[in-house]
Each structure stands twice: as structure tokens, then as C-alpha cells.
Design a protein around this motif. Structure first.
Motif, mmCIF file in Angstrom:
data_model
loop_
_atom_site.group_PDB
_atom_site.id
_atom_site.type_symbol
_atom_site.label_atom_id
_atom_site.label_comp_id
_atom_site.label_asym_id
_atom_site.label_seq_id
_atom_site.Cartn_x
_atom_site.Cartn_y
_atom_site.Cartn_z
ATOM 1 N N LEU A 1 42.281 41.551 48.255
ATOM 2 C CA LEU A 1 41.010 42.262 48.162
ATOM 3 C C LEU A 1 40.280 41.783 46.907
ATOM 4 O O LEU A 1 40.785 41.901 45.792
ATOM 5 C CB LEU A 1 41.240 43.771 48.088
ATOM 6 C CG LEU A 1 39.971 44.621 47.944
ATOM 7 C CD1 LEU A 1 39.083 44.510 49.196
ATOM 8 C CD2 LEU A 1 40.314 46.085 47.656
ATOM 9 N N ARG A 2 39.085 41.231 47.097
ATOM 10 C CA ARG A 2 38.346 40.639 45.983
ATOM 11 C C ARG A 2 37.796 41.710 45.042
ATOM 12 O O ARG A 2 37.160 42.672 45.471
ATOM 13 C CB ARG A 2 37.191 39.787 46.493
ATOM 14 C CG ARG A 2 37.608 38.591 47.351
ATOM 15 C CD ARG A 2 38.480 37.609 46.551
ATOM 16 N NE ARG A 2 38.702 36.361 47.235
ATOM 17 C CZ ARG A 2 39.702 36.111 48.083
ATOM 18 N NH1 ARG A 2 40.566 37.068 48.376
ATOM 19 N NH2 ARG A 2 39.829 34.919 48.628
ATOM 20 N N ILE A 3 38.056 41.527 43.767
ATOM 21 C CA ILE A 3 37.450 42.347 42.707
ATOM 22 C C ILE A 3 36.961 41.361 41.626
ATOM 23 O O ILE A 3 37.490 41.318 40.525
ATOM 24 C CB ILE A 3 38.427 43.405 42.142
ATOM 25 C CG1 ILE A 3 39.779 42.778 41.766
ATOM 26 C CG2 ILE A 3 38.631 44.542 43.111
ATOM 27 C CD1 ILE A 3 40.695 43.727 41.000
ATOM 28 N N ASN A 4 35.962 40.564 41.997
ATOM 29 C CA ASN A 4 35.487 39.487 41.126
ATOM 30 C C ASN A 4 35.077 40.004 39.751
ATOM 31 O O ASN A 4 34.610 41.147 39.606
ATOM 32 C CB ASN A 4 34.314 38.760 41.779
ATOM 33 C CG ASN A 4 34.734 37.760 42.836
ATOM 34 O OD1 ASN A 4 33.905 37.016 43.342
ATOM 35 N ND2 ASN A 4 36.021 37.727 43.190
ATOM 36 N N THR A 5 35.245 39.171 38.746
ATOM 37 C CA THR A 5 35.101 39.578 37.351
ATOM 38 C C THR A 5 34.186 38.641 36.575
ATOM 39 O O THR A 5 33.900 37.513 36.986
ATOM 40 C CB THR A 5 36.488 39.569 36.668
ATOM 41 O OG1 THR A 5 37.127 38.303 36.934
ATOM 42 C CG2 THR A 5 37.366 40.702 37.163
ATOM 43 N N ASP B 1 35.638 47.752 27.300
ATOM 44 C CA ASP B 1 35.630 48.102 28.725
ATOM 45 C C ASP B 1 36.474 49.345 28.964
ATOM 46 O O ASP B 1 37.650 49.375 28.627
ATOM 47 C CB ASP B 1 36.182 46.926 29.541
ATOM 48 C CG ASP B 1 36.600 47.337 30.963
ATOM 49 O OD1 ASP B 1 35.932 48.215 31.532
ATOM 50 O OD2 ASP B 1 37.578 46.772 31.481
ATOM 51 N N MET B 2 35.860 50.383 29.559
ATOM 52 C CA MET B 2 36.607 51.583 29.927
ATOM 53 C C MET B 2 36.600 51.835 31.418
ATOM 54 O O MET B 2 37.360 52.669 31.908
ATOM 55 C CB MET B 2 36.043 52.809 29.196
ATOM 56 C CG MET B 2 36.235 52.765 27.687
ATOM 57 S SD MET B 2 35.709 54.294 26.897
ATOM 58 C CE MET B 2 35.849 53.835 25.152
ATOM 59 N N GLN B 3 35.732 51.131 32.163
ATOM 60 C CA GLN B 3 35.582 51.430 33.586
ATOM 61 C C GLN B 3 35.880 50.258 34.507
ATOM 62 O O GLN B 3 36.069 50.456 35.701
ATOM 63 C CB GLN B 3 34.153 51.908 33.867
ATOM 64 C CG GLN B 3 33.840 53.282 33.330
ATOM 65 C CD GLN B 3 32.477 53.750 33.803
ATOM 66 O OE1 GLN B 3 31.472 53.086 33.595
ATOM 67 N NE2 GLN B 3 32.440 54.889 34.450
ATOM 68 N N GLY B 4 35.893 49.037 33.991
ATOM 69 C CA GLY B 4 36.073 47.867 34.838
ATOM 70 C C GLY B 4 37.493 47.724 35.332
ATOM 71 O O GLY B 4 37.886 48.269 36.364
ATOM 72 N N ILE B 5 38.303 46.982 34.576
ATOM 73 C CA ILE B 5 39.706 46.830 34.961
ATOM 74 C C ILE B 5 40.634 47.683 34.090
ATOM 75 O O ILE B 5 41.832 47.780 34.370
ATOM 76 C CB ILE B 5 40.159 45.349 34.894
ATOM 77 C CG1 ILE B 5 40.044 44.800 33.474
ATOM 78 C CG2 ILE B 5 39.358 44.506 35.871
ATOM 79 C CD1 ILE B 5 40.590 43.389 33.346
ATOM 80 N N THR B 6 40.082 48.333 33.067
ATOM 81 C CA THR B 6 40.922 49.104 32.142
ATOM 82 C C THR B 6 41.703 50.232 32.814
ATOM 83 O O THR B 6 42.886 50.436 32.478
ATOM 84 C CB THR B 6 40.088 49.625 30.960
ATOM 85 O OG1 THR B 6 39.597 48.504 30.220
ATOM 86 C CG2 THR B 6 40.904 50.504 30.036
#
Length: 366
Positions: A211-215, A182-187
Motif C-alpha cells: 500500500l503506497r504511502i509516498n513521502t 513531524d507529528m502526523q506523517g509517519i511519526t
């Protein structure tokens, strides 16, 4: 054993899916990876590199119908059982024309070829960003109001692909996908955490902790894609849509909690007044924030003798608006009996991402 064509198979989800299919006993000869990016230039870790080296790779232009036809063609004239489309422009804040060609046209043309080839199952991997960015949890029937350029093109492609006759279509909408590669999600948040450890300062994000940032972990995305293909291989999918999201209802504080533990820093949030000011001046604020982060990240890389790394703390303006990504991922459980093996983001899962990049020599050692 089924044959599988992976469009965009060198990308983050694709490389993990190749490794997963091989682990499930799919013969390497039954898998073809198609991607514009060569594996040698894709920053693959050792496991992903070993997996992709075992299967067939082709590098066509997935916008051109003639090129797509060649990408599908097999020497023995047989048809692919499962075609999974992971190919799309993944950079944010590109022009509408870029997304029109590299998301919409690409997706539609690949789906048309799959229908012509009469594949058993065609999976279009879309995004949870097609839903309205309010605070309500979105199931598959929720309001469609895409809030990124990629999501707008994906939503448009979904509707067009549904019109294609003789296509056994499944549409998958993942939340933020994280895990190895992962380079763009939570990284980028993890990178910024490392930067603030270096700066010995508190890390603050816009908006609020809830603030929701569901995964969803990439392992569960791979498992779900395979499970859907196997379930619908002899059934009519009829354009069914499935969300993919874990059980945690991940928000900004969920990730910050792990960042505090891993990097030993304080974290917080700017609150509504400053965040609203930033919203009105988001272009300049984004530029300033990125300028603040880029120099110390470069210093950290140099201190570890890393001359080249694809990892960046750059935050895109499209992702800094007050848009909630809140989704319900239970339909797939009820419909086909799928279960999420990684229901929550744990500190170890976050550490695995960082440790993996350290092993590759593209994350600072300190």
C-alpha cells in the motif's frame, strides 16, 4: 533579498522553512511568521526556536479579511515579495464546517489579500490527498478525488483561488511530509513501533505491504518552496501545480523495515480478509486499536518521567482506509531544474526524528 510572509509559519513545515530561509541568507528582518499558535506553546526544538525568535511573529485570525489585512501590513508600506500559505486546520475527522472555515475560507481570503497587495509570488500548499486513492501514480493532471476532509477543502480552495485575478499563483501538493518536527506523517507509526517493543509483540497494520504511502522529506519541501518562489518572481506562474514526492515510491513495508531495525520487533500486515472486515467496522476497530495503544504509551512516558508530550499513537479513521498515496514528483525537476536532496527514506532519517524528540524530553528514553 526578497521579503517573505509565512502564513502558518509555526507549524511543522513552517518552522523548518524559517530555519532554511535563514540558512540561505535571507535577513531575519525580511521574514514575518503569522500563526494562531504561539511559538512558546508549539513544542519547537532548540534549532527551530532559535530560528523563529530571530524573525517577526504575529498572531492574527487568518479567516477574517480585516485581520488578514493587518497581518500583511508593513510599517514601511512595502509589499511582500513572496507569500507562502501553510495555514490550515490539520486535525483529521473534523466537521465539514471546520474545514470550510479553517481551510477553504482561510485559503481564499489570504489569496485575495495577496492579490490586492500585488505580491510577486503566492504559494498555496495543498496536499497529495486530493488525488484518487487508487494504486496509479498521480501526476499533476491526474484525477482529483480527495479522500480526507482536509483534502476536500483544499481541492475546493485550489479551484477558487485560481479564479482570483492578478495573483501569481503556484499550488504545491506534497506527499506525506516527514522529518524534524513531524507529528502526523509517519511519526505515529514510529510511536506504535516503540509500543510493540514494550509489549514484546508483533506489530501488524491493515491492508498489505505494498500500500503506497509516498513521502517527501521536509528539507526538500522547504528547498522546493524557495526554489519555486525564486524561479517565478519575474515569470507568470499561471496557477501551475507541482507535486512534491521523493524517488522511493514509499509503501507500508518501506517504513516497517526501518521500524523493525530501530525497535527490534517483528512487523506484518493483517491481509485482505481481516482488513475488509475492519473496513466494514472501521469506527469500532479504530477505537479498539487506539485504546490498545494509548495505555502502554502513557506507561512508557511515565516510566521516563515525562508528564506532558504532544506525541500520540492515535490513528485517525480517515487514514486507515485502503487509500493509496502514490504520486509522480518529476514535473518540478523538469520545469525549474529542482533536484531532491533526500531521494529515499533511510533508517538514519527515521532515527533523527526519534532522537530529536528524545532530546526534547518528549519521547521515552527506553
Amino acid at each position: 533579498m526578497a521579503t517573505v510572509l509565512l502564513l502558518g509559519g509555526v507549524g511543522f513545515i513552517g518552522r523548518n522553512l524559517v530555519a532554511y530561509l535563514l540558512s540561505q541568507g535571507v535577513p531575519p528582518a525580511n521574514i514575518r511568521v503569522v500563526d494562531k499558535v504561539l511559538p512558546a506553546t508549539a513544542w519547537l526544538n532548540d534549532a527551530h526556536k532559535a530560528a523563529i525568535e530571530k524573525v517577526e511573529f504575529r498572531q492574527p485570525n487568518l479567516v477574517s479579511p480585516a485581520s488578514i489585512e493587518r497581518a500583511f501590513a508593513r510599517d514601511d508600506g512595502a509589499k511582500w515579495d513572496y507569500v507562502i500559505n501553510l495555514a490550515a486546520e490539520t486535525k483529521y475527522s473534523q466537521s465539514d464546517s471546520v474545514y470550510e472555515e479553517k481551510v477553504f475560507v482561510l485559503s481564499v481570503n489570504c489569496a485575495k489579500e495577496a492579490a490586492k497587495q500585488k505580491c510577486k509570488v503566492y504559494v498555496e500548499v495543498s496536499t497529495g490527498q486530493v488525488y484518487d486513492g487508487d494504486k496509479k501514480s498521480s501526476d499533476e493532471n491526474a484525477k482529483i478525488k480527495p479522500w480526507t476532509g482536509i483534502a476536500k477543502a483544499k481541492a475546493k480552495a485550489e479551484e477558487e483561488i485560481k479564479k482570483i485575478p492578478d495573483l501569481n499563483l503556484i499550488i504545491v501538493r506534497p506527499a506525506i511530509v516527514y522529518g524534524p518536527g513531524d507529528m502526523q506523517g509517519i511519526t505515529p507509526r514510529l510511536i506504535i513501533g516503540h509500543i510493540y517493543k514494550h509489549l514484546k509483540e508483533e506489530m501488524k497494520f491493515l491492508w498489505t505491504k505494498d500500500l503506497r504511502i509516498n513521502t517527501v522529506h521536509v528539507e526538500d519541501v522547504c528547498r522546493a518552496l524557495w526554489a519555486l518562489c525564486e524561479y517565478y518572481k519575474d515569470k507568470e506562474a499561471k496557477g501551475e501545480v507541482f507535486n512534491l514526492v521523493d524517488k522511493q515510491d514509499t509503501d507500508q513495508e518501506t517504513i516497517n523495515r526501518h521500524i523493525r531495525s530501530i525497535f527490534g520487533i517483528q512487523t506484518g500486515f493483517q491481509g485482505s480478509i481481516i482488513s475488509q472486515f475492519a473496513k466494514l467496522n472501521l469506527e469500532s476497530v479504530t477505537e479498539e486499536v487506539n485504546d490498545t495503544h494509548m495505555a502502554p504509551w502513557s506507561d512508557l512516558l511515565k516510566a521516563s518521567n515525562i508528564t506532558n508530550s504532544p506525541l500520540t499513537p492515535y490513528l485517525d479513521q480517515e487514514l486507515l482506509y485502503n487509500n493509496s498515496l502514490s504520486m509522480d514528483g518529476t514535473k518540478i525537476e523538469k520545469a525549474i531544474g529542482f533536484s531532491y536532496s533526500i531521494p529515499e527514506v533511510t533508517e538514519q532519517h527515521i532515527r533523527d526524528i526519534v532522537d530529536g524528540y528524545k532530546k526534547q524530553g518528549i519521547w521515552p528514553s527506553d
